[in-house]
Design an enzyme around this catalytic site. Structure first.
Site, PDB file in Angstrom:
ATOM      1  N   SER A  65      45.237  25.759  64.382  1.00 54.53           N
ATOM      2  CA  SER A  65      45.147  26.831  63.372  1.00 54.53           C
ATOM      3  C   SER A  65      46.013  26.612  62.137  1.00 54.53           C
ATOM      4  O   SER A  65      45.888  27.374  61.181  1.00 54.53           O
ATOM      5  CB  SER A  65      45.495  28.171  64.009  1.00 54.53           C
ATOM      6  OG  SER A  65      44.414  28.593  64.790  1.00 54.53           O
ATOM      7  N   LYS A  68      44.207  26.349  58.965  1.00 62.63           N
ATOM      8  CA  LYS A  68      43.707  27.540  58.263  1.00 62.63           C
ATOM      9  C   LYS A  68      44.409  27.734  56.921  1.00 62.63           C
ATOM     10  O   LYS A  68      43.848  28.322  55.998  1.00 62.63           O
ATOM     11  CB  LYS A  68      43.859  28.774  59.161  1.00 62.63           C
ATOM     12  CG  LYS A  68      42.919  28.711  60.377  1.00 62.63           C
ATOM     13  CD  LYS A  68      43.179  29.782  61.418  1.00 62.63           C
ATOM     14  CE  LYS A  68      42.192  29.619  62.587  1.00 62.63           C
ATOM     15  NZ  LYS A  68      42.507  30.394  63.773  1.00 62.63           N
ATOM     16  N   TYR A 243      49.617  35.783  64.309  1.00 61.90           N
ATOM     17  CA  TYR A 243      48.761  36.749  65.008  1.00 61.90           C
ATOM     18  C   TYR A 243      49.531  38.021  65.329  1.00 61.90           C
ATOM     19  O   TYR A 243      50.266  38.524  64.486  1.00 61.90           O
ATOM     20  CB  TYR A 243      48.146  36.099  66.265  1.00 61.90           C
ATOM     21  CG  TYR A 243      47.633  34.716  65.967  1.00 61.90           C
ATOM     22  CD1 TYR A 243      46.581  34.549  65.074  1.00 61.90           C
ATOM     23  CD2 TYR A 243      48.224  33.590  66.493  1.00 61.90           C
ATOM     24  CE1 TYR A 243      46.116  33.283  64.751  1.00 61.90           C
ATOM     25  CE2 TYR A 243      47.771  32.324  66.183  1.00 61.90           C
ATOM     26  CZ  TYR A 243      46.718  32.182  65.307  1.00 61.90           C
ATOM     27  OH  TYR A 243      46.268  30.943  64.983  1.00 61.90           O
ATOM     28  N   VAL A 261      47.526  26.424  68.302  1.00 60.07           N
ATOM     29  CA  VAL A 261      47.613  26.310  69.766  1.00 60.07           C
ATOM     30  C   VAL A 261      47.895  24.877  70.238  1.00 60.07           C
ATOM     31  O   VAL A 261      48.093  24.657  71.423  1.00 60.07           O
ATOM     32  CB  VAL A 261      46.375  26.858  70.524  1.00 60.07           C
ATOM     33  CG1 VAL A 261      46.281  28.365  70.444  1.00 60.07           C
ATOM     34  CG2 VAL A 261      45.088  26.206  70.054  1.00 60.07           C
TER      35      VAL A 261
HETATM   36  N1  GLN Z   1      40.760  25.891  67.592  1.00 60.88           N
HETATM   37  C1  GLN Z   1      41.479  27.021  68.143  1.00 60.88           C
HETATM   38  C2  GLN Z   1      40.511  28.121  68.484  1.00 60.88           C
HETATM   39  O1  GLN Z   1      39.639  28.367  67.726  1.00 60.88           O
HETATM   40  C3  GLN Z   1      42.492  27.491  67.146  1.00 60.88           C
HETATM   41  C4  GLN Z   1      43.302  28.640  67.638  1.00 60.88           C
HETATM   42  C5  GLN Z   1      44.755  28.520  67.286  1.00 60.88           C
HETATM   43  O2  GLN Z   1      45.285  27.455  66.997  1.00 60.88           O
HETATM   44  N2  GLN Z   1      45.449  29.625  67.445  1.00 60.88           N
HETATM   45  O3  GLN Z   1      40.604  28.758  69.496  1.00 60.88           O
END
Ligand code: GLN
Length: 311
Positions: A65, A68, A243, A261
């Protein structure tokens, strides 16, 4: 200054090696499940260009993420503030992959850093492109930011997520029903899964984040975004980058930050430092357990915080 930061980083690396509570590695993406929780890396780049590295700072990992942030920067470059008609700017208070707010809020995700928001951003970046071109454009942008041509997508991770990313496909379909996804769900999630599968080291990430520490300037090449846009991206990272734990991250660390993650976190102290940490074990909110702890220690040792006059 540089020597002092290196000393602090060395102390943090030594302390993290002793930690037994290392969190749990993400297993819902099979490609991530086999990474050892023993890893810890840290890179701190100062506004003066000084670099402090510790542990596995040069080992690439799945940025997930954290992508992003770069995808949002690219989408804002394409459509500007019109993006905010399709994505909000409020913390969600929900898990990164939650679908619950989307019905009440008519398919408009709360912010660009939860999965639903990032999928809309991927849809914007896909406009006028085939998925391969959209990903190519993002990779080129990240290579430019980091001044490093070796950054690539890990195809095995991308495949693994394509095979198992049912929640993300559901989010995309749900938003498409509201008209907030314009391309086919398969193409949009293809872009999203590949951007999440980009591999970078802490050093590469900290280098890529320098424009956010320097009011939109990339040191080698000049302006990437306006100072106002850099400030706004930092604001979103502070309020939405972790988050439903974004408030706790602001309380403990006080820096704009974006987690993934894969266990990475990119953190920014405007005017002072661009920082990346990596440790694959996650806490209950899906943020790196030791990465968060390490940033807390760095903030304490340096006094760095967007809420403090010290430092
Ligand atoms: N690729 C992961 C997902 O879509 C990204 C989520 C994350 O890094 N929090 O679940």
């Amino acid at each position: 200054m540089a020597a002092q930061i290196q000393e602090i980083v060395d102390e943090i690396v030594a302390a993290m090696a002793q930690e037994s509570e290392r969190g749990d590695v993400a297993t819902y993406i099979p490609g991530l499940a086999n990474v050892s929780p023993a890893h810890f890396g840290m890179a701190v780049i100062g506004a003066d260009g000084s670099v402090a590295l510790g542990g596995d700072a040069e080992q690439p990992f799945s940025i997930q993420s954290i992508s992003k942030v770069f995808a949002l920067t690219m989408a804002l470059g394409k459509v500007g503030d019109q993006l905010w008609r399709r994505v909000g700017r409020e913390p969600s208070g929900n898990a990164f992959n939650s679908i619950v707010q989307l019905e009440a809020e008519h398919g408009i995700p709360r912010n660009p850093f939860i999965n639903a928001g990032a999928i809309v951003v991927a849809d914007v970046n896909l406009s006028g492109h085939m998925p391969r071109e959209a990903i190519g454009e993002l990779i080129r942008f990240i290579r430019f930011l980091a001044d490093d041509e070796t950054i690539v997508v890990d195809d095995a991770i991308a495949r693994s997520e394509t095979e198992t990313g049912f929640r993300n496909v559901a989010l995309a379909n749900y938003m498409r029903a509201f008209g907030n996804i314009r391309h086919s769900v398969e193409l949009v999630t293809g872009v999203y899964f590949h951007q999440c599968a980009i591999s970078m080291s802490c050093l590469q990430l900290a280098r890529a984040g320098r424009y956010l520490m320097l009011d939109g300037l990339q040191p080698e090449a000049g302006r990437v975004v306006s100072a106002r846009r850099a400030r706004r991206i930092n604001a979103l990272m502070l309020t939405c980058g972790h988050y439903d734990a974004s408030g706790d991250f602001a309380f403990r660390i006080g820096m704009p930050g974006k987690s993934g993650v894969g266990g990475g976190i990119l953190a920014v102290v405007p005017g002072k430092a661009s920082i990346a940490v990596w440790s694959p074990g996650l806490n209950a909110s899906g943020n790196s357990q030791l990465g968060t702890l390490a940033l807390e220690r760095l903030a304490q040792a340096t006094g760095w915080s967007v809420f403090s006059a010290r430092a």
